[in-house]
Design an enzyme around this catalytic site. Sequence first.
Site, PDB file in Angstrom:
ATOM      1  N   LYS A  31       0.847  -1.199   0.000  1.00 32.46           N
ATOM      2  CA  LYS A  31       0.000   0.000   0.000  1.00 32.46           C
ATOM      3  C   LYS A  31       0.881   1.246   0.000  1.00 32.46           C
ATOM      4  CE  LYS A  31      -3.988  -1.780   2.599  1.00 32.46           C
ATOM      5  NZ  LYS A  31      -4.989  -1.601   1.528  1.00 32.46           N
ATOM      6  N   ASP A  55      -7.524  -2.853  10.587  1.00 25.29           N
ATOM      7  CA  ASP A  55      -8.051  -3.891   9.702  1.00 25.29           C
ATOM      8  C   ASP A  55      -8.547  -5.114  10.485  1.00 25.29           C
ATOM      9  OD1 ASP A  55      -8.781  -4.462   7.132  1.00 25.29           O
ATOM     10  OD2 ASP A  55      -6.840  -5.254   6.506  1.00 25.29           O
ATOM     11  N   ARG A  81     -10.329 -11.429   2.143  1.00 26.84           N
ATOM     12  CA  ARG A  81     -11.138 -12.543   1.632  1.00 26.84           C
ATOM     13  C   ARG A  81     -10.381 -13.860   1.712  1.00 26.84           C
ATOM     14  NH1 ARG A  81     -11.609  -9.290  -3.946  1.00 26.84           N
ATOM     15  NH2 ARG A  81     -11.265  -7.587  -2.469  1.00 26.84           N
TER      16      ARG A  81
HETATM   17  N1  BES Z   1      -8.119  -3.687   4.460  1.00 26.30           N
HETATM   18  C1  BES Z   1      -8.240  -3.306   3.107  1.00 26.30           C
HETATM   19  C2  BES Z   1      -9.518  -2.524   2.818  1.00 26.30           C
HETATM   20  C3  BES Z   1      -9.507  -1.089   3.240  1.00 26.30           C
HETATM   21  C4  BES Z   1      -8.855  -0.148   2.475  1.00 26.30           C
HETATM   22  C5  BES Z   1     -10.198  -0.683   4.348  1.00 26.30           C
HETATM   23  C6  BES Z   1      -8.871   1.182   2.852  1.00 26.30           C
HETATM   24  C7  BES Z   1     -10.229   0.647   4.716  1.00 26.30           C
HETATM   25  C8  BES Z   1      -9.562   1.585   3.977  1.00 26.30           C
HETATM   26  C9  BES Z   1      -8.253  -4.536   2.214  1.00 26.30           C
HETATM   27  O1  BES Z   1      -7.459  -5.582   2.653  1.00 26.30           O
HETATM   28  C10 BES Z   1      -7.719  -4.117   0.904  1.00 26.30           C
HETATM   29  O2  BES Z   1      -6.584  -3.753   0.832  1.00 26.30           O
HETATM   30  N2  BES Z   1      -8.568  -4.147  -0.127  1.00 26.30           N
HETATM   31  C11 BES Z   1      -8.177  -3.721  -1.409  1.00 26.30           C
HETATM   32  C12 BES Z   1      -8.773  -4.679  -2.399  1.00 26.30           C
HETATM   33  C13 BES Z   1      -8.234  -4.496  -3.792  1.00 26.30           C
HETATM   34  C14 BES Z   1      -6.777  -4.873  -3.847  1.00 26.30           C
HETATM   35  C15 BES Z   1      -9.041  -5.343  -4.732  1.00 26.30           C
HETATM   36  C16 BES Z   1      -8.714  -2.306  -1.620  1.00 26.30           C
HETATM   37  O3  BES Z   1      -9.825  -2.010  -1.173  1.00 26.30           O
HETATM   38  O4  BES Z   1      -8.003  -1.502  -2.190  1.00 26.30           O
HETATM   39 ZN    ZN Z   2      -7.114  -5.710   4.637  1.00 25.82          ZN
HETATM   40 MN    MN Z   3      -5.463  -5.399   1.994  1.00 28.12          MN
END
Ligand code: BES
Ligand code: ZN
Ligand code: MN
Length: 495
Positions: A280, A291, A354
């Site tokens: 990220k 998270d 997931r």
């Molecule tokens: N924990 C994150 C989701 C998230 C992102 C929650 C920002 C709160 C704020 C999750 O594990 C994640 O990174 N999801 C990705 C999925 C994508 C790679 C398809 C996302 O939402 O960017």
């Molecule tokens: Zn996550």
């Molecule tokens: Mn993630």
Amino acid sequence: MKIQAKATQNYQAKTDCLVVALKPLKNIAAQCAELNAITGKVVSRLQKAEQFSAKKAQIVNIAVPEGIGAKQLLLIGTGDEKSLDTEALRDLLTSLAKQLKALKVNEVSLDLQALFTKSDVETVSRHLAEAIGESDYVYVPAPKSVRGAKANKESKAILWCKDAKQASAARKAAGIGNAINNGKSLAKNLANMPGNVCTPTFLASQAKKLGRSHGLKVKVLNEKEMDALGMGSLLSVSKGSREPAKLIVMEYKGAKNPKEAPHALVGKGLTFDAGGISLKPAGKMDEMKYDMCGAASVFGAVLAAAEMKLPINVVAVIPSSENLPDGIANKPGDVVTSMSGQTIEILNTDAEGRLILCDALTYTQRFKPQTVIDIATLTGAVIVALGHQTAGVMGNDQGVIDDLIAAGETSLDHAWQLPIKETYKRQLKSEFADLANIGGPSAGSITAGSFLSYFTEDFRWAHLDIAGTAWGGAAGKRATGRAVPILTQYLIDRC
Ligand code: BES
Ligand code: ZN
Ligand code: MN
């Protein structure tokens, strides 16, 4: 602050503060004639001087009022609408609770009869308990606040009721508000903790602690045991971390028949999500300590259920791991085999929630649950769609989804449905496995839910995406304690 409900109206009682809710009548004092008379007509004088018109949530504070036992008198307006919707009622009670906090009131009497006619005793008492609890919350485990915070003195709020029947209804409803609030506080504490403190091992120890204090059966599976069960998807996420993954199972048995099928709550417990190799961006990455808010909500809801001794069985399943980059971490293109036997191509290591949930959901099947709800900070996309106000809900059973949405309305912890359909499921096609772990740039929250639907075919299931509601928004960079209210209400409604 503890709430008591009593059939009383004693203006001479010695207390720090008396709160009186008043409607904006032409002659406001007409509805509190006795109070007005003994205080030297303070209500009439305030109205005449245009200092108080009883408009919605208007508060005036009269210090050292004459004629009554309280050191302060707070008048709060109800507004002139015939009925207050619950949202407006909560805002009003929140303002009141904040004011009491600011005044450092230790004991307060509340005469809220004027509100009881605009809403009902139960709704007012419950949200009063929650609002007071919310304003009392102090983050305990933070190194910074531990130094700064003073121990909270035992303080109390006495809600005046017109008779024993009303008092008993108020007491019961305040009990629900209190339980929800205790659940929220637990969830907030766990969530606000830094990732180096709140690890999967720490969460497991907290589950054991909760088990001891509330008579839950708690089992924690280590990586070896998960491996023996074939949880290749979950374990692939924790590979890149030095902190071992845990699968935490808590069983609350409140039903008359201990064999009654439980309701399962499955909470994402990702204690820090750096994204893995699909790293990220650095900005706001600290927020990924949150998270594990799905897991935290499950802790909170289980605590609330146990405190209320709900006559129901609940099983909590929490997959917990970190997601970090490392030499042996998941790589884009890796294929793993889930406990269900379905293979998954990991096209983005940041779609890890997931990956841990799917194995936890498969595991949950052994409890033969009546319903299964998973709760997860699963996608950033849900914030784009619904903001920080509303959680996303989807699933394979419209009944469960409707029940959750209804629980969200009652508890003011709202959820809105998104569709899971074949056309979205198709986005998860993989060249090299049964499923890809991402579905492309569009409909991110739905494809995440769709992914989970492949692991929930054998039970009635709904998924709550709380990435927007669990922290941030009006709460700033802090945990909100959501989805404890909606989950707890869902359980209450099943009793
Ligand atoms: N924990 C994150 C989701 C998230 C992102 C929650 C920002 C709160 C704020 C999750 O594990 C994640 O990174 N999801 C990705 C999925 C994508 C790679 C398809 C996302 O939402 O960017
Ligand atoms: Zn996550
Ligand atoms: Mn993630």
